[in-house]
Scaffold this motif. Structure first.
Motif, PDB file in Angstrom:
ATOM      1  N   PHE A  11       0.878  -1.152   0.000  1.00 28.96           N
ATOM      2  CA  PHE A  11       0.000   0.000   0.000  1.00 28.96           C
ATOM      3  C   PHE A  11       0.922   1.210   0.000  1.00 28.96           C
ATOM      4  O   PHE A  11       2.098   1.108   0.364  1.00 28.96           O
ATOM      5  CB  PHE A  11      -0.975  -0.002   1.191  1.00 28.96           C
ATOM      6  N   TYR A  93     -10.112   5.408   1.114  1.00 27.45           N
ATOM      7  CA  TYR A  93      -9.507   4.564   2.132  1.00 27.45           C
ATOM      8  C   TYR A  93      -9.684   5.216   3.497  1.00 27.45           C
ATOM      9  O   TYR A  93      -9.467   6.409   3.655  1.00 27.45           O
ATOM     10  CB  TYR A  93      -8.026   4.343   1.847  1.00 27.45           C
ATOM     11  N   THR A  94     -10.084   4.429   4.472  1.00 29.21           N
ATOM     12  CA  THR A  94     -10.356   5.002   5.796  1.00 29.21           C
ATOM     13  C   THR A  94      -9.237   4.769   6.791  1.00 29.21           C
ATOM     14  O   THR A  94      -9.004   5.608   7.648  1.00 29.21           O
ATOM     15  CB  THR A  94     -11.660   4.432   6.393  1.00 29.21           C
ATOM     16  N   LEU A  96      -5.548   1.912   7.885  1.00 22.63           N
ATOM     17  CA  LEU A  96      -4.745   0.709   7.729  1.00 22.63           C
ATOM     18  C   LEU A  96      -4.822  -0.049   9.040  1.00 22.63           C
ATOM     19  O   LEU A  96      -4.790   0.564  10.106  1.00 22.63           O
ATOM     20  CB  LEU A  96      -3.281   1.073   7.449  1.00 22.63           C
TER      21      LEU A  96
END
Length: 164
Positions: A11, A93-94, A96
């Protein structure tokens, strides 16, 4: 012949200060830096890939057990300021998620380093039986040095929960 995804390779995220990002990923999370790279503006091949004109950046890739993180500090074009309180309900994306073996110790180490969390981990969600076997999980969301949301989770397997 079918083509299948083999797994998550990495990522990536863009940060305003790559040295501060190294502190988070290498020192606090224990990742191993495996490569570095940088490029100057005027590289049409990279500009085409990243979808930016006259991009320039420095980066590193670090291995976190079963996945890698690629971190960029773009020097061109300049990015607008990041919202350090960006709500997690916004599209995109919120966060990890990082599985840890001791959430309380990890939480305390990160707070001591200056990171903030939405709440402390609730350890009451982990049960211990008479033989000392644990089941259940505990989790909490924190913010890295830039405001990016991450989750730390301590997972003990049971019929409904499977660790990484």
């Amino acid at each position: 012949m079918k083509h299948h995804i083999q797994g998550v390779h990495h990522f990536a995220l863009s940060v305003p200060d790559i040295d501060v990002a190294r502190r988070f990923y290498l020192e606090l999370l224990g990742a191993e830096e495996i490569s570095t790279a940088d490029w100057e503006a005027g590289n049409p091949w990279i500009d085409a890939i990243v979808g930016l004109k006259d991009s320039a950046a420095k980066s590193f890739i670090a291995r976190l057990k079963n996945v890698q993180v690629e971190v960029f500090e773009y020097t061109s074009p300049a990015a607008p300021p990041q919202d350090p309180d960006r709500p997690v309900n916004l599209h995109g994306y919120t966060h990890l998620g990082f599985q840890v073996d001791d959430i309380q110790a990890c939480y305390e180490r990160m707070v001591e380093a200056g990171l903030t969390f939405h709440t402390a981990p609730d350890l009451s969600t982990i049960e211990t039986d008479e033989q000392g076997n644990k089941s259940g999980f505990a989790a909490t969301y924190g913010r890295d040095f830039f405001g990016n949301v991450f989750e730390i989770l301590e997972i003990h397997p049971n019929d409904h929960i499977k660790p990484v």
